[in-house]
Motif scaffolding. Sequence first.
Motif, PDB file in Angstrom:
ATOM      1  N   GLU A  12      -4.729   1.018  -1.900  1.00  0.00           N
ATOM      2  CA  GLU A  12      -4.761   2.345  -2.510  1.00  0.00           C
ATOM      3  C   GLU A  12      -3.946   3.335  -1.689  1.00  0.00           C
ATOM      4  O   GLU A  12      -3.324   4.252  -2.232  1.00  0.00           O
ATOM      5  N   ALA A  13      -3.974   3.156  -0.389  1.00  0.00           N
ATOM      6  CA  ALA A  13      -3.170   4.032   0.474  1.00  0.00           C
ATOM      7  C   ALA A  13      -1.690   3.886   0.150  1.00  0.00           C
ATOM      8  O   ALA A  13      -0.963   4.877   0.039  1.00  0.00           O
ATOM      9  N   ALA A  14      -1.254   2.649  -0.035  1.00  0.00           N
ATOM     10  CA  ALA A  14       0.151   2.417  -0.356  1.00  0.00           C
ATOM     11  C   ALA A  14       0.522   3.120  -1.657  1.00  0.00           C
ATOM     12  O   ALA A  14       1.549   3.801  -1.742  1.00  0.00           O
ATOM     13  N   ARG A  15      -0.324   2.972  -2.651  1.00  0.00           N
ATOM     14  CA  ARG A  15      -0.058   3.617  -3.945  1.00  0.00           C
ATOM     15  C   ARG A  15      -0.043   5.134  -3.805  1.00  0.00           C
ATOM     16  O   ARG A  15       0.826   5.821  -4.345  1.00  0.00           O
ATOM     17  N   LEU A  16      -1.027   5.643  -3.085  1.00  0.00           N
ATOM     18  CA  LEU A  16      -1.152   7.086  -2.917  1.00  0.00           C
ATOM     19  C   LEU A  16       0.031   7.667  -2.139  1.00  0.00           C
ATOM     20  O   LEU A  16       0.597   8.695  -2.521  1.00  0.00           O
ATOM     21  N   PHE A  17       0.399   7.008  -1.065  1.00  0.00           N
ATOM     22  CA  PHE A  17       1.532   7.478  -0.264  1.00  0.00           C
ATOM     23  C   PHE A  17       2.806   7.450  -1.086  1.00  0.00           C
ATOM     24  O   PHE A  17       3.661   8.331  -0.972  1.00  0.00           O
ATOM     25  N   GLN A  18       2.927   6.437  -1.913  1.00  0.00           N
ATOM     26  CA  GLN A  18       4.127   6.342  -2.744  1.00  0.00           C
ATOM     27  C   GLN A  18       4.189   7.499  -3.734  1.00  0.00           C
ATOM     28  O   GLN A  18       5.233   8.120  -3.911  1.00  0.00           O
ATOM     29  N   GLU A  19       3.051   7.774  -4.364  1.00  0.00           N
ATOM     30  CA  GLU A  19       3.043   8.801  -5.409  1.00  0.00           C
ATOM     31  C   GLU A  19       3.230  10.208  -4.846  1.00  0.00           C
ATOM     32  O   GLU A  19       3.974  11.014  -5.400  1.00  0.00           O
ATOM     33  N   ASN A  20       2.531  10.497  -3.766  1.00  0.00           N
ATOM     34  CA  ASN A  20       2.505  11.884  -3.263  1.00  0.00           C
ATOM     35  C   ASN A  20       3.322  12.111  -2.004  1.00  0.00           C
ATOM     36  O   ASN A  20       3.557  13.259  -1.632  1.00  0.00           O
ATOM     37  N   GLY A  21       3.710  11.032  -1.347  1.00  0.00           N
ATOM     38  CA  GLY A  21       4.273  11.162  -0.018  1.00  0.00           C
ATOM     39  C   GLY A  21       3.153  11.168   1.014  1.00  0.00           C
ATOM     40  O   GLY A  21       2.031  11.563   0.705  1.00  0.00           O
ATOM     41  N   TYR A  22       3.482  10.748   2.219  1.00  0.00           N
ATOM     42  CA  TYR A  22       2.455  10.584   3.260  1.00  0.00           C
ATOM     43  C   TYR A  22       1.725  11.883   3.567  1.00  0.00           C
ATOM     44  O   TYR A  22       0.495  11.928   3.604  1.00  0.00           O
ATOM     45  N   LEU A  23       2.475  12.946   3.748  1.00  0.00           N
ATOM     46  CA  LEU A  23       1.838  14.204   4.153  1.00  0.00           C
ATOM     47  C   LEU A  23       0.968  14.801   3.056  1.00  0.00           C
ATOM     48  O   LEU A  23      -0.087  15.369   3.334  1.00  0.00           O
ATOM     49  N   THR A  73       8.932   1.764  -1.012  1.00  0.00           N
ATOM     50  CA  THR A  73       9.135   3.205  -1.141  1.00  0.00           C
ATOM     51  C   THR A  73       8.711   3.913   0.139  1.00  0.00           C
ATOM     52  O   THR A  73       9.423   4.760   0.674  1.00  0.00           O
ATOM     53  N   ILE A  74       7.551   3.534   0.625  1.00  0.00           N
ATOM     54  CA  ILE A  74       7.043   4.168   1.830  1.00  0.00           C
ATOM     55  C   ILE A  74       7.915   3.813   3.022  1.00  0.00           C
ATOM     56  O   ILE A  74       8.314   4.664   3.809  1.00  0.00           O
ATOM     57  N   PHE A  75       8.218   2.520   3.120  1.00  0.00           N
ATOM     58  CA  PHE A  75       9.089   2.037   4.186  1.00  0.00           C
ATOM     59  C   PHE A  75      10.411   2.805   4.206  1.00  0.00           C
ATOM     60  O   PHE A  75      10.923   3.162   5.262  1.00  0.00           O
ATOM     61  N   LEU A  97      18.197 -10.396  -1.093  1.00  0.00           N
ATOM     62  CA  LEU A  97      16.914 -10.168  -0.411  1.00  0.00           C
ATOM     63  C   LEU A  97      16.414  -8.745  -0.643  1.00  0.00           C
ATOM     64  O   LEU A  97      15.246  -8.516  -0.983  1.00  0.00           O
ATOM     65  N   HIS A  98      17.311  -7.793  -0.485  1.00  0.00           N
ATOM     66  CA  HIS A  98      16.929  -6.395  -0.687  1.00  0.00           C
ATOM     67  C   HIS A  98      16.459  -6.152  -2.120  1.00  0.00           C
ATOM     68  O   HIS A  98      15.476  -5.451  -2.351  1.00  0.00           O
ATOM     69  N   ILE A  99      17.166  -6.718  -3.064  1.00  0.00           N
ATOM     70  CA  ILE A  99      16.791  -6.539  -4.468  1.00  0.00           C
ATOM     71  C   ILE A  99      15.447  -7.193  -4.732  1.00  0.00           C
ATOM     72  O   ILE A  99      14.589  -6.639  -5.424  1.00  0.00           O
ATOM     73  N   GLN A 100      15.274  -8.379  -4.165  1.00  0.00           N
ATOM     74  CA  GLN A 100      13.998  -9.089  -4.326  1.00  0.00           C
ATOM     75  C   GLN A 100      12.833  -8.247  -3.809  1.00  0.00           C
ATOM     76  O   GLN A 100      11.839  -8.042  -4.498  1.00  0.00           O
ATOM     77  N   ILE A 101      12.964  -7.750  -2.597  1.00  0.00           N
ATOM     78  CA  ILE A 101      11.878  -6.976  -1.993  1.00  0.00           C
ATOM     79  C   ILE A 101      11.633  -5.690  -2.777  1.00  0.00           C
ATOM     80  O   ILE A 101      10.498  -5.306  -3.044  1.00  0.00           O
ATOM     81  N   ALA A 102      12.724  -5.036  -3.176  1.00  0.00           N
ATOM     82  CA  ALA A 102      12.601  -3.750  -3.868  1.00  0.00           C
ATOM     83  C   ALA A 102      11.886  -3.884  -5.208  1.00  0.00           C
ATOM     84  O   ALA A 102      11.225  -2.949  -5.664  1.00  0.00           O
ATOM     85  N   THR A 103      12.040  -5.060  -5.833  1.00  0.00           N
ATOM     86  CA  THR A 103      11.456  -5.226  -7.166  1.00  0.00           C
ATOM     87  C   THR A 103      10.085  -5.898  -7.134  1.00  0.00           C
ATOM     88  O   THR A 103       9.359  -5.865  -8.125  1.00  0.00           O
ATOM     89  N   THR A 104       9.728  -6.503  -6.022  1.00  0.00           N
ATOM     90  CA  THR A 104       8.433  -7.184  -5.975  1.00  0.00           C
ATOM     91  C   THR A 104       7.399  -6.414  -5.171  1.00  0.00           C
ATOM     92  O   THR A 104       6.200  -6.535  -5.409  1.00  0.00           O
ATOM     93  N   ASP A 105       7.863  -5.604  -4.223  1.00  0.00           N
ATOM     94  CA  ASP A 105       6.924  -4.915  -3.333  1.00  0.00           C
ATOM     95  C   ASP A 105       7.206  -3.415  -3.390  1.00  0.00           C
ATOM     96  O   ASP A 105       7.412  -2.759  -2.375  1.00  0.00           O
ATOM     97  N   VAL A 106       7.187  -2.894  -4.611  1.00  0.00           N
ATOM     98  CA  VAL A 106       7.679  -1.546  -4.865  1.00  0.00           C
ATOM     99  C   VAL A 106       7.003  -0.472  -4.006  1.00  0.00           C
ATOM    100  O   VAL A 106       7.683   0.335  -3.364  1.00  0.00           O
ATOM    101  N   THR A 107       5.701  -0.472  -3.989  1.00  0.00           N
ATOM    102  CA  THR A 107       5.017   0.612  -3.271  1.00  0.00           C
ATOM    103  C   THR A 107       5.344   0.587  -1.779  1.00  0.00           C
ATOM    104  O   THR A 107       5.668   1.614  -1.194  1.00  0.00           O
ATOM    105  N   SER A 108       5.260  -0.587  -1.201  1.00  0.00           N
ATOM    106  CA  SER A 108       5.541  -0.679   0.232  1.00  0.00           C
ATOM    107  C   SER A 108       6.959  -0.235   0.556  1.00  0.00           C
ATOM    108  O   SER A 108       7.185   0.491   1.523  1.00  0.00           O
TER     109      SER A 108
END
Lengths: 194, 194
Positions: A13-24, A101-103, A88-99
């Motif tokens: 949920e943190a990953a989703r939340l950080f993605q949607e709103n930004g960490y701060l 974005t935060i990364f 590899l970049h495309i794979q990660i970007a499309t499979t682990d979207v929330t992470s």
Amino acid sequence: MPVSPTKQKIFEEAARLFQENGYLAASMRDLAQRVGLQVSSLYSHIGNKEELLQKICFDSARLYLEGMKNVEESAASPSEKLRRLISLHIQIATTDVTSVTIFSDEWRHLSEPYLQEFLAIRKDYEKRFSRILQQGIDASELVEMNTTVALFTILTSLRWLHRWYPEKRGISVKSLEAEILRFLFEGMKNPNAG
Amino acid sequence: MPVSPTKQKIFEEAARLFQENGYLAASMRDLAQRVGLQVSSLYSHIGNKEELLQKICFDSARLYLEGMKNVEESAASPSEKLRRLISLHIQIATTDVTSVTIFSDEWRHLSEPYLQEFLAIRKDYEKRFSRILQQGIDASELVEMNTTVALFTILTSLRWLHRWYPEKRGISVKSLEAEILRFLFEGMKNPNAG
DNA sequence: GTCTATACGATGATAGAC
DNA sequence: GTCTATCATCGTATAGAC
């Protein structure tokens, strides 16, 4: 060692939340509500808010580094290695979207010494990426070019995917990858132009 | 109508502060200190914090839209128009660094209705950019390709400049531009590769 | 582990004297 | 326009009962 289900859910949920709103802008109160706990209960599972960001950032970094290691150890040609890295970049970007974005966007809110550690890892990755570009040039597989400009143009050009892909599933990852690889390797000019 | 020197300074320092810390992490107290005023005095010149963000975002947007208009009204060929647009982005990214950083990354903190307005402007810009890409394809100046993928790859690929350029002045804007244009139009594959 | 209650600092913004 | 003083709110995080 297994992670408790509650802890697992907190990180997700943190990953989703950080993605949607930004960490701060993401508050522990929001997070608690999503998980279905009181704020204070979160702290039975984690030490503090930044720990969540750290895990996401360094877990993502590991994905890229492992991919890089595989590519480096392969017997492929430099340009084939480059193709695999982009893939590899495309794979990660499309499979682990929330992470991803935060990364990509929120690492700057890491505190020391994690920030320095993160930047060092990233620099190391860029260096190894550049080396493969240079090998491609030396082998005459790639055209003579400024590797720094090429490095950042490539890496940055892939950074719209994780924001764009979740909405537009019309295109398959496979054809997306083919299109991007063609663009970066062949350019957009029609070679038969009048 | 002239803007008072104090107000001018507030906007300038806000741009720098927002760039360095991000909009959310930048406090009005920090800003007041930089300007050399008490916090409350800032509010004699501006209505609230977000007003600062709004001005920066919409001023930057105007730069891109004016550039787009000039290009559209020119008699150049589609691929020449495309070159000029890319050149425009590089120009703005290297001359108006602080604004562009905020424009690129912090617009998401705009509140409604400004957020919707901003997104509409951006969408309009992307649409007009895509149209030029399509014209280039129709005229056989550009290779057959997915214009959406091309659009985002191009636009995103230019988004490292405003973060990178201020530190590395070793390369001139002119040669930077030439290098990037070559990369995007010709690709990185050596056409004479064995 | 989860709860209620609370500490404590930082934030954006305002009131009113000068 | 600038100041001092203050407010209400929200932030992360902790204490201690159950």
